[in-house]
Design a protein around this motif. Sequence first.
Motif, short mmCIF file in Angstrom:
data_model
loop_
_atom_site.label_atom_id
_atom_site.label_comp_id
_atom_site.label_asym_id
_atom_site.label_seq_id
_atom_site.Cartn_x
_atom_site.Cartn_y
_atom_site.Cartn_z
N ASN A 135 0.94 -1.42 -0.13
CA ASN A 135 0.05 0.07 0.13
C ASN A 135 1.47 1.23 -0.12
OD1 ASN A 135 -2.18 1.61 0.32
ND2 ASN A 135 -2.24 1.48 2.08
N LYS A 136 0.49 1.97 -0.77
CA LYS A 136 1.48 3.60 -1.26
C LYS A 136 3.08 3.35 -1.25
CE LYS A 136 -1.62 6.21 2.67
NZ LYS A 136 -1.63 7.31 3.63
N ASP A 137 2.83 2.43 -2.25
CA ASP A 137 4.70 2.18 -2.42
C ASP A 137 4.22 2.75 -3.91
OD1 ASP A 137 5.55 0.33 -1.10
OD2 ASP A 137 5.72 -0.78 -1.97
N VAL A 138 5.64 3.37 -4.27
CA VAL A 138 5.82 3.52 -6.41
C VAL A 138 6.48 2.98 -6.66
CG1 VAL A 138 4.98 6.56 -5.25
CG2 VAL A 138 6.82 5.66 -5.05
N LEU A 139 6.21 2.99 -8.21
CA LEU A 139 6.56 2.29 -8.65
C LEU A 139 8.52 3.27 -9.34
CD1 LEU A 139 7.37 -0.44 -10.98
CD2 LEU A 139 6.31 0.77 -12.62
N GLN A 140 10.13 2.91 -9.40
CA GLN A 140 11.02 3.43 -9.13
C GLN A 140 12.18 2.33 -10.29
OE1 GLN A 140 12.92 3.80 -5.31
NE2 GLN A 140 13.69 1.99 -5.31
N THR A 141 13.10 3.00 -11.04
CA THR A 141 13.45 2.42 -11.63
C THR A 141 15.06 2.62 -11.24
OG1 THR A 141 14.47 2.66 -13.95
CG2 THR A 141 13.91 4.58 -13.50
N ASP A 142 16.20 1.63 -11.23
CA ASP A 142 17.54 2.15 -11.42
C ASP A 142 17.77 2.90 -12.06
OD1 ASP A 142 17.52 0.56 -13.48
OD2 ASP A 142 18.71 -1.21 -12.41
N GLY A 143 17.79 3.23 -13.78
CA GLY A 143 18.43 4.04 -15.07
C GLY A 143 18.75 3.66 -15.98
N SER A 144 18.21 1.64 -15.49
CA SER A 144 18.28 1.05 -17.02
C SER A 144 17.37 -0.07 -16.94
CB SER A 144 20.15 0.34 -16.81
OG SER A 144 20.84 0.78 -15.64
N VAL A 156 15.26 -1.51 -14.61
CA VAL A 156 15.19 -2.55 -14.32
C VAL A 156 13.53 -2.09 -12.79
CG1 VAL A 156 15.58 -3.90 -12.15
CG2 VAL A 156 17.12 -3.69 -14.19
N THR A 157 12.95 -1.83 -12.42
CA THR A 157 11.68 -0.83 -11.90
C THR A 157 11.57 -1.90 -10.54
OG1 THR A 157 10.00 -2.66 -12.88
CG2 THR A 157 10.59 -0.18 -13.59
N SER A 158 11.50 -1.30 -9.51
CA SER A 158 11.52 -1.79 -8.48
C SER A 158 9.98 -1.48 -7.18
CB SER A 158 12.58 -2.38 -7.47
OG SER A 158 12.98 -1.60 -7.02
N TRP A 159 9.36 -1.89 -6.50
CA TRP A 159 8.62 -0.75 -5.68
C TRP A 159 9.33 -0.34 -4.69
CZ3 TRP A 159 4.06 -0.06 -7.62
CH2 TRP A 159 3.48 -0.42 -8.72
N ALA A 160 9.09 1.38 -3.84
CA ALA A 160 9.71 1.41 -3.05
C ALA A 160 8.43 1.85 -2.10
CB ALA A 160 10.35 2.18 -3.15
N PRO A 161 8.61 2.67 -1.10
CA PRO A 161 8.11 2.95 -0.33
C PRO A 161 7.92 5.02 -0.56
CG PRO A 161 9.54 2.89 0.92
CD PRO A 161 9.58 1.78 -0.30
N LEU A 162 6.50 5.54 -0.62
CA LEU A 162 6.68 6.64 -0.88
C LEU A 162 7.50 7.42 -0.23
CD1 LEU A 162 6.58 9.26 -3.68
CD2 LEU A 162 4.26 9.40 -2.23
N ILE A 163 6.78 7.52 1.05
CA ILE A 163 7.39 7.79 1.59
C ILE A 163 7.48 7.57 3.23
CG2 ILE A 163 5.92 9.54 4.68
CD1 ILE A 163 3.61 10.48 2.51
N ALA A 165 11.04 12.08 8.65
CA ALA A 165 10.51 11.81 7.04
C ALA A 165 11.25 11.62 5.81
CB ALA A 165 8.88 13.04 7.48
N ARG A 166 10.76 11.00 4.87
CA ARG A 166 11.24 11.59 4.02
C ARG A 166 10.76 11.56 3.21
NH1 ARG A 166 16.17 7.85 1.11
NH2 ARG A 166 16.01 9.34 -0.81
N ILE A 167 10.32 11.98 1.73
CA ILE A 167 9.00 11.89 0.93
C ILE A 167 9.87 12.17 -0.88
CG2 ILE A 167 7.20 12.92 -0.18
CD1 ILE A 167 6.23 14.06 2.56
N GLY A 168 9.91 11.17 -1.53
CA GLY A 168 10.53 11.36 -2.81
C GLY A 168 12.06 11.01 -2.63
N ASN A 169 13.06 12.58 -2.40
CA ASN A 169 14.04 12.56 -2.76
C ASN A 169 14.16 13.74 -1.46
OD1 ASN A 169 15.22 10.63 -3.48
ND2 ASN A 169 15.36 12.02 -5.55
N THR A 170 13.31 14.55 -0.68
CA THR A 170 13.83 15.05 0.30
C THR A 170 13.50 14.51 1.68
OG1 THR A 170 12.77 16.83 -1.05
CG2 THR A 170 12.57 17.68 1.52
#
Length: 143
Positions: free
Chosen positions: A12-21, A23-30, A56-61
């Motif tokens: 729940n609330k995961d976002v799809l992220q990429t390694d730049g190549s 390849v994607t994976s799920w990661a928490p948004l917050i 608290a981390r939201i994305g890269n902040t």
Amino acid sequence: WTLTLPTSDGSNKDVLQTDGSGVTSWAPLITEGTYTPTLVNGANVAASTASVTNYARIGNTVTVWGKVTIDATAAATPSVMTITLPVASAVGGTNLVAGTGACNDGTPARILSDNTSDIVSFEFTPVTNTNNIYSFHFSYTVV
């Protein structure tokens, strides 16, 4: 161009992220948590104690807030110490950090990038030399 999707549906609330190549994976948004930062006493700081600190981390902040108690060597003298980060980032020598603090007597502090990665600089001029309790908050970008 090929995109490789994860084999699971994430949480729940995961976002799809990429390694730049591709390849994607799920990661928490917050993400959020606590840590006890390591403090390194610098100019005019005789002793310092960190309290358990929130973040608290939201994305890269990442936003951090907490409290430190500082004994200065001398009152009314510019003082510096450093605070470690809860999420590692190469913030050294950049403008990726912004923050402030205030002592229980109202004396301000500023928080900014240090010349070293993974730490920030805490700068202040204490009114007294003992038991200065500063509340603070700062934000930075994870790079």
